[in-house]
Design an enzyme around this catalytic site. Sequence first.
Site, PDB file in Angstrom:
ATOM      1  N   LYS A 125      36.904 -66.574 -62.855  1.00  0.00           N
ATOM      2  CA  LYS A 125      35.378 -66.366 -63.161  1.00  0.00           C
ATOM      3  C   LYS A 125      34.951 -66.745 -61.515  1.00  0.00           C
ATOM      4  O   LYS A 125      35.674 -67.284 -60.700  1.00  0.00           O
ATOM      5  CB  LYS A 125      34.759 -67.626 -63.989  1.00  0.00           C
ATOM      6  CG  LYS A 125      33.312 -67.009 -64.460  1.00  0.00           C
ATOM      7  CD  LYS A 125      33.593 -66.369 -65.471  1.00  0.00           C
ATOM      8  CE  LYS A 125      32.244 -65.837 -65.876  1.00  0.00           C
ATOM      9  NZ  LYS A 125      32.328 -64.765 -67.241  1.00  0.00           N
ATOM     10  N   ASP A 165      28.817 -60.564 -65.390  1.00  0.00           N
ATOM     11  CA  ASP A 165      28.299 -61.870 -66.324  1.00  0.00           C
ATOM     12  C   ASP A 165      26.810 -62.048 -65.964  1.00  0.00           C
ATOM     13  O   ASP A 165      26.291 -60.846 -65.597  1.00  0.00           O
ATOM     14  CB  ASP A 165      29.000 -62.909 -65.699  1.00  0.00           C
ATOM     15  CG  ASP A 165      28.882 -64.178 -66.882  1.00  0.00           C
ATOM     16  OD1 ASP A 165      29.331 -64.273 -68.004  1.00  0.00           O
ATOM     17  OD2 ASP A 165      27.889 -65.093 -66.616  1.00  0.00           O
TER      18      ASP A 165
END
Length: 445
Positions: A125, A165
């Site tokens: 991430k 995201d």
Amino acid sequence: MSYITRVLEEVKQKDQGQSEFLQAVSEVLKSVDVIFKQHPEYERMGVLERLIEPERIIMFKVSWIDDQGQVKVNRGYRVQFNGALGPYKGGLRFHPSVNLSILKFLGFEQVFKNALTTLPIGGAKGGSDFDPKGKSDQEIMRFCQAFMLELYRHIGPDVDVPAGDMGVGAREIGYLYGYYRRLRNASHRGVLTGKALLYGGSLVRKEATGYGLMYFVLEMAKHHNIELKGKRVIISGSGNVAIYAAEKALECGMKVIGMSDSKGYIIDEDLDIHVIKELKEVKRTSLKEYVSLVSHGQYFEGSIYDYDLEYEIALPCATQNEIDEKRALKMLKNGCMLVAEGANMPSSNEAIECYLNAKILFAPGKASNAGGVATSALEMSQNSMRLSWTFEEVDQKLQMIMKNIHQQCLDMMDRYQLESYNYVKAANIAGVQKVIDAMITMGEY
Ligand code: NDP
């Protein structure tokens, strides 16, 4: 002291202040004790310590110039958490709240979610504390280019493949990919996913997380003999995941009666998803404007979970820790009997306890929102093969993947004699075991 308890104590000491990361680690570790009871040798092999430590964390300066000529500095990150199953894969988040704790929690969750898809991808991430709100298109572009100026050294189609995201959609991916291509003097399309169709994007990627969430809900409902038609649904968020979850829920005959954003929420018995799309995808503005366009809608400030209203299904699709114990109890009082997470960790561990105690159906994000990353992996396959599948082909593969994740949960419930509503334990066990098996069989330590 058990192995799990000892490791939890150690990580609490080591990563003090990283509350979101500690919350995610605690939630996963506490639910996989059966694995460690069956495999006492894992302690000697340091399996847990290896699972909770990111393989690599890259932190960097992102300096860019705003429209007034002012130099701005943000912080950029990439947390390459675990690559045992394949190239690191996971989104980039641009939001002022971004910090190392949030990205470590997201990276940790991503590892097991990706394992559940059964596709060959590791977990990562990244992102920045940059706030895209109120920025001009030019500012967004300059920021993305400055971000890629550092990130490009650390990613690649076989190394690490970021996606979007919160705050990172097709526009941002376009600017990031365009700059990567220039820096590398090569068109490695498989280096980012969520691209526009024109240069290697996949059909269904935009819809994938929301649609996938609903495919998982359909599987749960089928297995538990629940009729979904006519059920009343509230959805938090009105971003990428929320919009397509709402679209699919409506298509399946459910009644979406509320959606929210970071400032407030709308309640509307006859919710118009086209207006929400226009406000959020085109105008990028507040939900507040909904009521000036739709006469039967009502707007309130605050969290949708604080509102008293009858509904059977809640789909948290905004951000982490939206639902604490108090809100979970209110949801139960309002008649909620199924919660499926589109967001990552939207329910606190205490809220999850409430769902489990009430024995309602609860789909943890790790399982139910995996459709986004799964379709990203399908985008990577198409890029490698240099071809494009049709909408129907990708959608069918997505449905199969979500069905398979649900089946893996049922298999774990069966193998470990879990309650038929305990998707939390089932998903965690299935994901964690796969990653452990990969690490061990490759002789990694
Ligand atoms: P978006 O940026 O498209 O949308 C986020 C939505 O959440 C917006 O409506 C935003 O409101 C709202 N929001 C942000 N902060 C808060 C807050 N503190 N309280 C209430 N609402 C808030 O993001 P995505 O839809 O892409 O992501 C949503 C969640 O889903 C995240 O947890 C993400 O990690 C997860 N996820 C996303 C995937 C994807 O494919 N995009 C895949 C898997 C998980 P506003 O419009 O006012 O900013």
